[in-house]
Design a protein around this motif. Structure first.
Motif, PDB file in Angstrom:
ATOM      1  N   ASN A 205      44.890  37.648  40.591  1.00 12.09           N
ATOM      2  CA  ASN A 205      44.414  38.931  39.951  1.00 12.09           C
ATOM      3  C   ASN A 205      43.233  38.731  39.313  1.00 12.09           C
ATOM      4  N   ARG A 206      42.842  37.575  38.942  1.00 10.91           N
ATOM      5  CA  ARG A 206      41.522  37.063  38.250  1.00 10.91           C
ATOM      6  C   ARG A 206      40.555  37.715  39.394  1.00 10.91           C
ATOM      7  N   LEU A 207      40.788  37.392  40.479  1.00  7.42           N
ATOM      8  CA  LEU A 207      39.532  37.638  41.661  1.00  7.42           C
ATOM      9  C   LEU A 207      39.493  39.195  41.785  1.00  7.42           C
ATOM     10  N   MET A 208      40.875  39.691  41.791  1.00  8.98           N
ATOM     11  CA  MET A 208      40.756  41.482  41.881  1.00  8.98           C
ATOM     12  C   MET A 208      40.196  42.014  40.902  1.00  8.98           C
ATOM     13  N   ASP A 209      40.364  41.613  39.669  1.00  8.96           N
ATOM     14  CA  ASP A 209      39.852  42.051  38.413  1.00  8.96           C
ATOM     15  C   ASP A 209      38.361  42.065  38.415  1.00  8.96           C
ATOM     16  N   ALA A 210      37.716  40.806  38.505  1.00 16.37           N
ATOM     17  CA  ALA A 210      36.432  40.420  38.861  1.00 16.37           C
ATOM     18  C   ALA A 210      35.685  41.468  39.854  1.00 16.37           C
ATOM     19  N   TYR A 211      36.206  41.503  41.078  1.00 19.41           N
ATOM     20  CA  TYR A 211      35.628  42.555  42.026  1.00 19.41           C
ATOM     21  C   TYR A 211      35.589  43.812  41.677  1.00 19.41           C
ATOM     22  N   ARG A 212      36.636  44.318  41.021  1.00 17.52           N
ATOM     23  CA  ARG A 212      36.562  45.811  40.506  1.00 17.52           C
ATOM     24  C   ARG A 212      35.373  45.920  39.568  1.00 17.52           C
ATOM     25  N   MET A 213      35.036  44.844  38.751  1.00 18.02           N
ATOM     26  CA  MET A 213      34.073  45.080  37.745  1.00 18.02           C
ATOM     27  C   MET A 213      32.764  45.358  38.309  1.00 18.02           C
ATOM     28  N   LEU A 214      32.597  44.805  39.746  1.00 23.00           N
ATOM     29  CA  LEU A 214      31.134  44.557  40.415  1.00 23.00           C
ATOM     30  C   LEU A 214      30.433  46.119  40.378  1.00 23.00           C
ATOM     31  N   ASN A 215      31.365  47.177  40.365  1.00 17.76           N
ATOM     32  CA  ASN A 215      30.675  48.541  40.380  1.00 17.76           C
ATOM     33  C   ASN A 215      30.146  49.015  39.027  1.00 17.76           C
TER      34      ASN A 215
ATOM     35  N   LYS B   5      14.896  40.817  37.320  1.00 16.26           N
ATOM     36  CA  LYS B   5      15.034  39.446  37.849  1.00 16.26           C
ATOM     37  C   LYS B   5      16.295  39.114  37.914  1.00 16.26           C
ATOM     38  N   SER B   6      16.524  38.237  38.623  1.00 20.67           N
ATOM     39  CA  SER B   6      17.963  37.421  38.826  1.00 20.67           C
ATOM     40  C   SER B   6      18.038  36.195  38.203  1.00 20.67           C
ATOM     41  N   SER B   7      18.868  35.919  37.434  1.00 19.11           N
ATOM     42  CA  SER B   7      18.973  34.506  36.558  1.00 19.11           C
ATOM     43  C   SER B   7      20.010  33.733  37.770  1.00 19.11           C
ATOM     44  N   LEU B   8      20.799  34.234  38.528  1.00 20.02           N
ATOM     45  CA  LEU B   8      21.740  33.724  39.519  1.00 20.02           C
ATOM     46  C   LEU B   8      21.212  33.709  40.822  1.00 20.02           C
ATOM     47  N   ASP B   9      21.607  32.346  41.516  1.00 16.48           N
ATOM     48  CA  ASP B   9      20.858  32.218  42.840  1.00 16.48           C
ATOM     49  C   ASP B   9      22.172  32.633  44.071  1.00 16.48           C
ATOM     50  N   ILE B  10      22.140  33.884  44.219  1.00 16.00           N
ATOM     51  CA  ILE B  10      23.317  34.440  44.879  1.00 16.00           C
ATOM     52  C   ILE B  10      23.146  33.956  46.298  1.00 16.00           C
TER      53      ILE B  10
ATOM     54  N   GLU C  69      33.679  30.707  41.453  1.00 20.42           N
ATOM     55  CA  GLU C  69      32.578  30.873  41.036  1.00 20.42           C
ATOM     56  C   GLU C  69      31.688  32.051  41.148  1.00 20.42           C
ATOM     57  N   GLY C  70      32.110  33.009  41.950  1.00 20.99           N
ATOM     58  CA  GLY C  70      31.775  34.292  41.835  1.00 20.99           C
ATOM     59  C   GLY C  70      32.336  35.023  40.838  1.00 20.99           C
ATOM     60  N   VAL C  71      33.374  34.847  40.322  1.00 20.40           N
ATOM     61  CA  VAL C  71      34.264  35.499  39.279  1.00 20.40           C
ATOM     62  C   VAL C  71      33.418  35.036  37.838  1.00 20.40           C
ATOM     63  N   LYS C  72      32.934  33.628  37.943  1.00 20.04           N
ATOM     64  CA  LYS C  72      32.181  33.339  36.660  1.00 20.04           C
ATOM     65  C   LYS C  72      30.883  34.063  36.705  1.00 20.04           C
ATOM     66  N   PHE C  73      30.100  34.322  37.801  1.00 19.65           N
ATOM     67  CA  PHE C  73      29.123  35.154  37.876  1.00 19.65           C
ATOM     68  C   PHE C  73      29.248  36.358  37.408  1.00 19.65           C
ATOM     69  N   ILE C  74      30.281  37.240  37.901  1.00 21.92           N
ATOM     70  CA  ILE C  74      30.511  38.635  37.415  1.00 21.92           C
ATOM     71  C   ILE C  74      30.580  38.590  36.056  1.00 21.92           C
ATOM     72  N   ASN C  75      31.712  37.679  35.374  1.00 21.92           N
ATOM     73  CA  ASN C  75      31.996  37.632  34.106  1.00 21.92           C
ATOM     74  C   ASN C  75      30.688  37.605  33.018  1.00 21.92           C
ATOM     75  N   ALA C  76      30.106  36.650  33.638  1.00 21.93           N
ATOM     76  CA  ALA C  76      28.747  36.230  32.894  1.00 21.93           C
ATOM     77  C   ALA C  76      27.737  37.643  32.667  1.00 21.93           C
ATOM     78  N   LEU C  77      27.596  38.396  33.881  1.00 22.24           N
ATOM     79  CA  LEU C  77      26.735  39.542  34.060  1.00 22.24           C
ATOM     80  C   LEU C  77      27.344  40.473  33.324  1.00 22.24           C
ATOM     81  N   LYS C  78      28.679  40.669  33.146  1.00 25.01           N
ATOM     82  CA  LYS C  78      29.480  41.591  32.444  1.00 25.01           C
ATOM     83  C   LYS C  78      29.082  41.459  30.864  1.00 25.01           C
TER      84      LYS C  78
END
Length: 488
Positions: free
Chosen positions: A341-351, A358-363, A389-398
Motif C-alpha cells: 500500500n505504501r508503494l501504491m500510495d507513493a506511485y499515485r503521488m507522482l502525478n 534542477k534535480s537534487s536526486l540522482d534518478i 528508496e523511490g518511495v522516499k524520493f517521492i515523499n521528500a519531493l512531496k
C-alpha cells in the motif's frame, strides 16, 4: 542487450545469460499435474517464472515460453509406481479422467489469471503428444539406452552412465544411488533398480491407454517433458525451469533421455524455484499442509487472520528470492500488505509533484540499481528495496525537501511503472479501495478487541450485538483457538 546473470543449477554458479539465438529466448517450465486445485506452493513456482518471462520480455527479447499440462502418465512415487492421481480422482468423483483434467486445468488458469500471470506462448498437453513420445522411445532403444520387458520400456541408467553422467544436475553419483535403492516388487521388470519407465503397459483397470509397438499403455512422466520441450524449442534451448522438488528424478531423467536421443545437452540454463513452507513445513497436497489461493483471497481458512488479495500475495512472494525458502504466515503477509500500500500510495503521488530547473536526486543511478538487482538472477527482494528508496524520493519531493526536473520526474515515473506493473505484474487496487481496506481492517480489529473485553466481563449482550451488527454488514467473525478472525 543486457548484463543479465542467471544461477545455473547444473553448474552451481551464476553465469552471464547468452541466448542461443540473439534477441530470442526459448524457455520451458514444468506445468501442473491436473488432478486437484493448484495450491499456493505450486503458484509460487509459476509466479517465479512469470517474473522471469516478464523481465526477459521487458529487456526486449522475443520469448517463446512453453509450459506443459501433465494430463497422463504421472504415477505416484515420483512417477514410477502406484496409481495415476488423475484416474484416482476420476474414480472418487465418478468422472471421466478428461473431466478431471478439464476441471483442474480451468482452476489452474483461473487462479493464475487472478495473480495477473501472463499465459505461456504454448501450453502443450502430454496426451496431445503421444506420437512424439513413442518416436523418442524408439530412438533411445535404437541407441542402446533402453529395453523392453513384458510390454513396458525402461531407460537403462547403468548403460547410459558408461558414456554419459547420470546425476550431474542433482549432484548424485550412481554408486550412492545403487547403495540406497531398496528392492520393490513393482520394479521386477527392470534390469536395474535405478532404471525408469519410458512406457508402461496398462493394467486392465487403467482407463487412459494408447497403442504402441510394445503394448497398449501410457508414457512415462519424465518422457513427456522431453518430447514437448524439444518439439517446440529444439534439441538445445536456453532455459528450463521448475520447482526444486523436480530436480531429481524428473529433470535428471529429462537430461538423460535427451542426451541418449540427441547426443546433446538439452538445456543451457537450469533454474529451480524453492519451496513455500507453511508452519515451517513444506506445503504439500499429500501431507495436507497447504492452503488454496481462493481460501486465502476469501479468508475462508483457519490459518490467516484476514483475507489477502492476489496482488498482495504475489508481492509477498517476490519479497523473497525465488531460490530461497519462504515461510508463510499471517504476520508476514500483513507486513507485505502495508508495504504494498505504501508503494501504491507513493506511485499515485507522482502525478501531483512539482518540477524544478534542477534535480537534487540522482534518478539515473537509482534506476540502474533497479536493473542491476533484476540482472543479478532476478533478485526481486533487492529490486523491491530499491523501489522503497523511490518511495522516499517521492515523499521528500512531496514535502519540498528535494527537487526534480521534468525529465527526471518522467524517468522516475516510468521506472516505477515498469517494475511495479510490467515486470512484477502487480495490480493497483486503487487509492480508495486499498486505503479504505486497511482502515476497515483496523476498525474491525478494534471492535473485536471491544467484543473480547465484553466477553471477559460476561457482558454477552454487547458481545453478541457487535458480532450481529458486523454480520449484518457482511463481516463474519470466527472464534478459534488462536483468537477471533474476520472475513470481509
Amino acid at each position: 542487450m543486457n548484463n543479465l546473470h542467471i544461477y545455473n543449477s547444473l553448474t552451481k554458479t551464476k553465469e552471464k545469460f547468452v541466448p542461443i539465438h540473439e534477441g530470442a529466448v526459448g524457455m520451458y517450465v514444468c506445468g501442473p499435474t491436473v488432478y486437484s486445485n493448484v495450491h499456493l506452493g505450486n503458484c509460487r513456482t509459476f509466479l517465479s517464472f512469470d517474473l522471469v518471462f516478464r523481465y526477459l520480455k521487458h529487456l526486449g527479447y522475443k520469448v517463446r515460453y512453453v509450459r506443459n499440462i501433465t494430463d497422463a502418465g504421472h504415477l505416484e512415487n515420483d512417477g514410477e509406481s502406484g496409481e495415476d492421481p488423475i484416474l484416482k480422482k476420476a474414480r472418487i468423483e465418478q468422472l471421466e479422467p478428461m473431466e478431471v483434467v478439464q476441471k483442474y486445468t480451468v482452476d489452474f488458469h483461473t487462479v493464475l489469471s487472478k495473480f495477473n500471470a501472463l499465459p505461456p506462448s504454448i501450453e502443450p498437453t502430454a496426451t496431445g503428444h503421444i506420437i512424439e513420445q513413442i518416436e523418442i522411445i524408439e530412438k533411445i532403444i535404437a541407441e542402446g539406452f533402453a529395453y523392453e520387458n513384458n510390454g513396458s520400456v525402461y531407460f537403462d541408467v547403468l548403460k547410459f552412465n558408461e558414456s554419459h553422467q547420470y546425476g550431474k544436475l542433482s549432484g548424485r553419483n550412481i554408486e550412492d544411488m545403487i547403495a540406497n535403492t531398496r528392492e520393490l516388487s513393482a520394479q521386477t521388470d527392470k534390469k536395474n533398480l535405478q532404471d525408469f519407465a519410458l512406457w508402461k503397459k496398462a493394467e486392465p483397470q487403467h482407463i487412459m491407454r494408447w497403442p504402441s509397438p510394445w503394448s497398449v499403455g501410457f508414457p512415462g512422466w519424465h518422457l513427456e517433458c522431453t518430447a514437448m520441450s524439444t518439439k517446440y524449442l529444439g534439441d538445445n534451448f536456453d532455459i528450463h525451469g521448475g520447482g526444486m522438488d523436480l530436480k531429481f528424478p524428473h529433470h535428471e531423467c529429462e537430461i538423460a533421455q535427451a542426451e541418449a536421443c540427441n547426443d546433446i545437452s538439452p538445456v543451457n540454463y537450469w533454474m529451480h524455484a524453492n519451496m513455500l513452507t507453511l508452519n515451517g513445513r513444506k506445503m504439500s497436497k499429500s501431507t495436507g499442509n497447504f492452503i488454496l489461493p481462493n481460501e486465502m483471497f476469501t479468508g475462508e481458512n483457519d490459518i490467516l487472520k484476514k483475507p489477502f488479495s492476489p496482488t498482495v500475495t504475489k508481492f509477498f512472494m517476490y519479497q523473497a528470492h525465488y531460490r530461497s525458502i519462504l515461510d508463510f504466515s499471517s504476520e508476514a503477509l500483513e507486513a507485505s500488505e502495508k508495504g504494498f500500500n505504501r508503494l501504491m500510495d507513493a506511485y499515485r503521488m507522482l502525478n501531483g509533484l512539482e518540477t524544478s530547473e534542477k534535480s537534487s536526486l540522482d534518478i539515473e543511478s537509482w534506476k540502474k540499481a533497479c536493473y542491476d538487482a533484476m540482472d543479478d538472477d532476478f533478485n526481486s527482494p533487492i529490486l523491491i528495496a530499491h523501489l522503497f528508496e523511490g518511495v522516499k524520493f517521492i515523499n521528500a519531493l512531496k514535502e519540498g525537501k528535494e527537487t526534480i526536473t521534468k525529465e527526471d520526474l518522467e524517468n522516475l515515473k516510468t521506472t516505477m511503472h515498469n517494475f511495479l506493473f510490467e515486470v512484477m505484474g502487480l495490480q493497483d487496487l486503487s487509492s480508495e479501495n486499498s486505503g479504505d481496506s486497511e482502515k476497515l481492517s483496523a476498525a474491525v480489529e478494534l471492535l473485536i478487541e471491544l467484543r473480547n473485553q465484553a466477553r471477559a466481563n460476561k457482558d454477552f449482550a454487547t458481545s453478541d450485538r457487535i458480532r450481529d451488527r458486523l454480520s449484518d454488514k457482511g463481516i463474519q467473525l470466527k472464534d478459534g483457538k488462536e483468537g477471533t478472525t474476520f472475513k470481509l
